[in-house]
Design a protein around this motif. Structure first.
Motif, PDB file in Angstrom:
ATOM      1  N   ASN A 343       0.877  -1.159   0.000  1.00 35.70           N
ATOM      2  CA  ASN A 343       0.000   0.000   0.000  1.00 35.70           C
ATOM      3  C   ASN A 343       0.916   1.210   0.000  1.00 35.70           C
ATOM      4  N   ARG A 344       0.365   2.417  -0.002  1.00 33.53           N
ATOM      5  CA  ARG A 344       1.232   3.581  -0.186  1.00 33.53           C
ATOM      6  C   ARG A 344       1.176   4.528   1.012  1.00 33.53           C
ATOM      7  N   LEU A 350       8.992   2.470   0.241  1.00 34.45           N
ATOM      8  CA  LEU A 350       8.543   2.833  -1.103  1.00 34.45           C
ATOM      9  C   LEU A 350       8.444   1.633  -2.038  1.00 34.45           C
ATOM     10  N   THR A 353       4.906   0.705  -2.778  1.00 35.12           N
ATOM     11  CA  THR A 353       4.200   1.448  -3.809  1.00 35.12           C
ATOM     12  C   THR A 353       4.521   0.887  -5.187  1.00 35.12           C
ATOM     13  N   ARG A 354       5.782   0.584  -5.423  1.00 36.38           N
ATOM     14  CA  ARG A 354       6.173   0.076  -6.742  1.00 36.38           C
ATOM     15  C   ARG A 354       5.550  -1.300  -7.011  1.00 36.38           C
ATOM     16  N   HIS A 370      -7.500   4.549  -6.409  1.00 34.84           N
ATOM     17  CA  HIS A 370      -7.331   4.986  -5.024  1.00 34.84           C
ATOM     18  C   HIS A 370      -8.190   6.218  -4.802  1.00 34.84           C
ATOM     19  N   ILE A 396      -1.726  12.336  -1.816  1.00 31.57           N
ATOM     20  CA  ILE A 396      -0.358  12.032  -2.251  1.00 31.57           C
ATOM     21  C   ILE A 396       0.287  13.219  -2.945  1.00 31.57           C
TER      22      ILE A 396
END
Length: 408
Positions: A343-344, A350, A353-354, A370, A396
């Motif tokens: 999740n982000r 990180l 996220t990728r 999202h 974000i």
């Protein structure tokens, strides 16, 4: 300065951007997450916004990261490029060498993934002190659209409430699509309308666990008097939805239009959701239906299925059966899933996220959704937490002086 290869090829300095990394408070970590899955333990300051200031104050003994972004023109010959970044401060300066490898391929301009972060016009308007959809609003909004395009977001949802509904002298309802169209045209100019994602027509009657989904009422303005009153969906949508479908056809947009019925229907209310979805479909049968869903049983009442990532994991066989019947399959994340799932959130590494879009590729999931591009609190730079949500879930990008600031 520029980056140069041994052969004399150059990436100009206008393709390089240096930004100081800002920090935001995280009072509590994301719940249900083992310590080894976190960047650090809360409470503390976590890096996220990329600041627009050309200089920052740095206390003695404190590290200050600098984020370097390099845009490589598509015609740049591959190879090793070298250059430098110059840092100066009161009493000194230092030149830091930079080396960049340009690989022998280009990221294609064509997008192969549907990618939507939901946006709030009201949050933009409040932050910049303008009225939503006023002439002062549109230049600011366009900067956020352009920023989304830079990061390959190719969908910016549009509210059906931008369609103004009038009652004419004969009692019939008519639609004014001017603001609705302006939103889509603004997104289209930047390539952020690969799909025209029309936001939810309804929601829960009580709460998420309730059994009933309702379609929301609609403001109708009397053409003669100018007086506006709320009217039930059952009265307004039989006029609005067929008109919307025809308008999308006339503009050449119908093939890329999808519409939400209600957000996150679940096993608790799927029967009610399907009744509303089928009614909407009868009124506008050529507009595909899309929803973020919390269950496996939506039958033929949904064309674009968007299960939460953890639900795709748990109910994958059911979703694969839906795909075999012709459904399009995406996935979404929001305040869930947590733990070892990607999740982000701000306190997650990180790599998580990728990995999200590696999963799109691995499982042939053609879209990602999202909810939170910019649902800021009054001070998003002070804390990354909004209400009871995990840190970083609600936005974000950050609000800069004249437009958006990126985050890491």
């Amino acid at each position: 300065g520029p980056l140069r290869s041994a052969r004399g090829d150059e990436i100009g300095a206008d393709n390089l951007r240096c930004r100081f990394v800002g920090y935001v408070g995280v009072e509590r970590n994301t719940a249900a997450t083992p310590p080894e899955e976190l960047v650090a333990q809360a409470p503390g300051e976590f890096p996220d916004p990329l600041l627009e200031d050309g200089s920052v104050d740095v206390a003695a003994g404190v590290a200050q990261p600098v984020w370097l972004t390099v845009r490589v023109p598509q015609d740049t010959p591959p190879g090793e490029y070298q250059g430098a970044v110059r840092l100066s401060w009161q009493g000194g300066e230092r030149t830091v060498p930079v080396r960049l490898t340009v690989w022998p391929f280009a990221v294609p301009r064509e997008r192969h993934l549907y990618f939507t972060n939901w946006v709030s016009a009201d949050h933009i308007a409040r932050r910049y002190g303008v009225q939503a959809y006023s002439e002062q609003f549109w230049p600011i909004f366009e900067k956020y659209v352009a920023n989304a395009a830079e990061h390959r977001q190719n969908i910016m949802w549009v509210s059906p409430r931008l369609i103004r509904v009038y009652r004419e002298a004969d009692g019939e309802l008519s639609c004014d699509f001017a603001t609705f169209d302006r939103w889509i045209e603004t997104c289209d100019r930047h390539g952020v309308a690969d799909l025209i994602e029309i936001s939810q027509l309804g929601g829960f009657k009580t709460d998420w666990s309730g059994s009933e989904i309702v379609l929301h009422g609609w403001d109708v303005t009397d053409r003669a008097s100018g007086r506006t009153e709320a009217r039930p969906a059952e009265e307004v949508l039989p006029a609005v939805l067929p008109a919307l479908q025809e308008h999308l056809r006339e503009r050449g947009w119908l093939s890329r239009a999808v519409i939400h019925i209600a957000d996150e229907p679940s096993v608790n209310n799927v029967r009610s959701w399907r009744e509303k979805a089928d009614w909407v479909h009868r009124l506008a049968p050529e507009i595909r239906r899309i929803d973020a869903i919390e269950g496996p049983d939506f039958g033929d009442s949904l064309e674009v299925w968007v299960p939460k990532l953890s639900h795709f994991h748990n109910w994958r066989e059911a979703y694969e059966r839906a795909r075999a019947r012709g459904a399009e399959l995406w996935f979404y994340t929001c305040c869930h899933p947590m733990g070892r799932y990607p999740n982000r959130f701000v306190d997650y590494p990180l790599i998580k996220t990728r990995i999200l879009h590696w999963l799109n590729w691995r499982y042939r999931l053609s879209g990602y959704l999202h909810w939170g591009l910019l649902f800021w609190t009054d001070d998003p730079f002070r804390s990354a937490i909004s209400g009871g949500l995990p840190p970083g879930d609600a936005w974000i990008v950050y609000p800069g002086r004249d437009g958006p600031l990126d985050s890491i």
